[in-house]
Design an enzyme around this catalytic site. Structure first.
Site: not given
Length: 242
Positions: A51, A109
């Site tokens: 994003d 992540y």
């Protein structure tokens, strides 16, 4: 010849990974450089989207070339033309049936929270959190996500071929005013990590009880996407596994 690339980038100045018609994106920036060097329009296929504002140390993508090239020389040329907040770390030849997205086995992540006053030297890579924060409650909350669950309430993705079920491992490390959470899983959906962190912060602040997370993870009723989403800047794609 199909080539797999590993790329690092600081996402601050980009509206995410995926090419958009009127916005500055990572994909478009890289494609423009590859097309310039190869002297032909070149499309890249990423392991997935990140994003706006999200960073990566180990994002991957593949592309095809139709002539022999020296990969290290080509990588050097790319990095000379790319802006300083994008850097290709490696290039390697892969089999013709390889796909940067569909061949993925898992991803890693990290999300970093900085507690207390703003630090200008780290605030692009961490969520600067200034309100009261109970670290013990946060740790108890975030580890609730470890295991295999239906994460339908922790993603804004509209539909999912796996019924929103993912298997996730969680590790939390804290020291001083820094809290880092590492997530390793077989897949992550849109906003999933930011929702998980947001929910855990809500528990750490006392806005929600620990049961808020477990109830949403075990929700077999109508889907109810939570309202807590952590900012993008603390999130980094560390590694993609094949």
């Amino acid at each position: 010849m199909k080539i797999l690339a590993k790329v690092a980038y600081k996402g601050t100045n980009y509206l995410g990974w995926q090419r958009q018609s009127d916005s500055n994106t990572i994909q478009e920036t890289i494609e423009n450089v590859l097309s310039q060097i190869l002297n032909t329009p070149t499309i890249i296929y990423g392991s997935g989207r990140t994003d706006a504002g999200v960073h990566a140390k180990g994002q991957t993508f593949h592309f095809e070339v139709y002539k022999d090239i020296d990969l290290e020389t080509f990588r050097y040329s790319c990095n000379c033309l790319l802006p300083k907040d994008i850097h290709i770390n490696s290039l390697e030849k892969v089999d013709d049936d390889f796909h940067a997205r569909y061949s993925v086995k898992g991803k890693h992540y990290s999300y970093t929270i900085q507690l207390g006053e703003n630090n200008p030297f780290t605030n692009e890579f961490s969520y600067n959190f200034v309100r009261p924060f109970d670290i013990n409650k946060f740790k108890l909350a975030v580890v609730q996500f470890e295991g295999q669950f239906n994460f339908q309430d922790f993603t804004s993705k509209e539909e999912d071929e796996r019924n929103f079920v993912r298997n996730v491992k969680v590790n939390v490390v804290s020291g001083g005013n820094i809290v880092r959470v590492d997530f390793i899983g077989d897949g992550f959906m849109r906003y999933m990590i930011r929702f998980m962190i947001g929910a855990s912060i809500a528990v750490a602040e006392g806005k929600e009880k620990l049961s808020f997370i477990t109830e949403h993870l075990n929700n077999e009723q109508e889907r109810k996407i939570i309202n807590y989403k952590a900012p993008a800047e603390g999130l980094i794609l560390e590694e993609v596994f094949y």
